[in-house]
Design a protein around this motif. Structure first.
Motif, PDB file in Angstrom:
ATOM      1  N   TYR A 296      -8.241  -8.185   5.332  1.00 26.29           N
ATOM      2  CA  TYR A 296      -6.981  -7.234   5.692  1.00 26.29           C
ATOM      3  C   TYR A 296      -7.408  -7.575   7.314  1.00 26.29           C
ATOM      4  O   TYR A 296      -8.217  -8.000   7.556  1.00 26.29           O
ATOM      5  CB  TYR A 296      -6.072  -6.319   5.274  1.00 26.29           C
TER       6      TYR A 296
ATOM      7  N   GLN B 201       4.224  -2.367   1.030  1.00 24.50           N
ATOM      8  CA  GLN B 201       3.013  -3.432   0.968  1.00 24.50           C
ATOM      9  C   GLN B 201       4.186  -4.154  -0.064  1.00 24.50           C
ATOM     10  O   GLN B 201       4.536  -4.068  -0.553  1.00 24.50           O
ATOM     11  CB  GLN B 201       1.897  -3.513   0.484  1.00 24.50           C
TER      12      GLN B 201
ATOM     13  N   GLY C 275       2.817  -5.909   5.348  1.00 27.75           N
ATOM     14  CA  GLY C 275       2.889  -4.228   5.808  1.00 27.75           C
ATOM     15  C   GLY C 275       3.516  -3.980   6.225  1.00 27.75           C
ATOM     16  O   GLY C 275       1.793  -4.516   7.512  1.00 27.75           O
TER      17      GLY C 275
END
Lengths: 112, 111
Positions: free
Chosen positions: A48, A101, A94
């Motif tokens: 991420y 998200q 998000g």
């Protein structure tokens, strides 16, 4: 409306080959995520990012790299693809603070 | 072991009936989210319920949260065929930007 797009939508790769999956978001979200989905496992987080230039390891990062060159784009890279990486890959964007998200439509990857 | 787990793993009801999916989780959380994934699509959020909330509604959907038992439920009333999907709960760990999904409950609505 939130928009996350992924390319390609389907990919066949050979073992040992390099695969790049791309994701683009027009939500101006700071956070972006890569997941893989396999039967019985739900969605598992690979990498991420908190913003351009940042990448963080998720729960199953081995065999994957990520790149976030801009706010809008987040790529997942398989340098040496293996058959065990055959899966459906989802990108999401998000906001901060564990907010909603928004997911893309997914990329189906088959490694032969 | 998973941080969030839905049960049952599969469920089938007739159109018009009500149905409930349950979720148990293992850490203290800031919020819990329910997502729905229809065949061939990415997941889409249905409800986000924060740790200081006990109930949240969204149309025919109602989510509850019990932080003392670390559990949540998602109820759907007057089900429709288009509610057929996999339903996931997702939790964060306090102070963490990540969320963790359960394996999902496959819900089938029969005509």
């Amino acid at each position: 409306e939130a928009a996350v797009t992924q390319s390609p939508r389907n990919k066949v790769a050979v073992t040992g080959g390099k695969v790049t999956l791309s994701c683009n978001q027009t939500n101006n979200h700071n956070n972006m995520y890569w997941y893989r989905q396999d039967t019985g496992h739900g969605l598992r987080l690979i990498h991420y990012s908190y913003g351009a230039g940042s990448t963080e390891k998720g729960d199953i990062p081995d065999g994957y790299k990520a790149s976030r060159p801009s706010q809008e784009n987040f790529s997942l890279i398989l340098e040496l693809a293996t058959p065990s990486q055959t899966s459906v890959y989802f990108c999401a964007s998000g906001g901060v603070n564990q907010d909603t998200q928004y997911f893309g439509p997914g990329t189906r990857l088959l490694v032969l | 072991s998973q941080l969030a787990e839905e049960n049952p793993w599969a469920l089938s009801v007739h159109e018009g009936e009500s149905v409930t999916v349950n979720c148990s989780y293992k850490t203290s959380i800031t919020a819990l989210q329910w997502y729905r994934q229809k065949s061939g699509e990415g997941p889409a959020q249905l409800i986000l319920i924060r740790s200081n909330e006990r109930e949240k509604r969204n149309g025919r959907l109602r989510a509850t949260l019990d932080t003392s038992s670390q559990s949540s439920s998602l109820s759907i009333t007057a089900t429709r065929c288009e509610d057929t999907a996999v339903y996931f709960c997702a939790t964060d760990a306090h102070g963490n930007e990540k969320i963790t999904f359960g394996a999902g409950t496959k819900l089938t609505i029969k005509p």
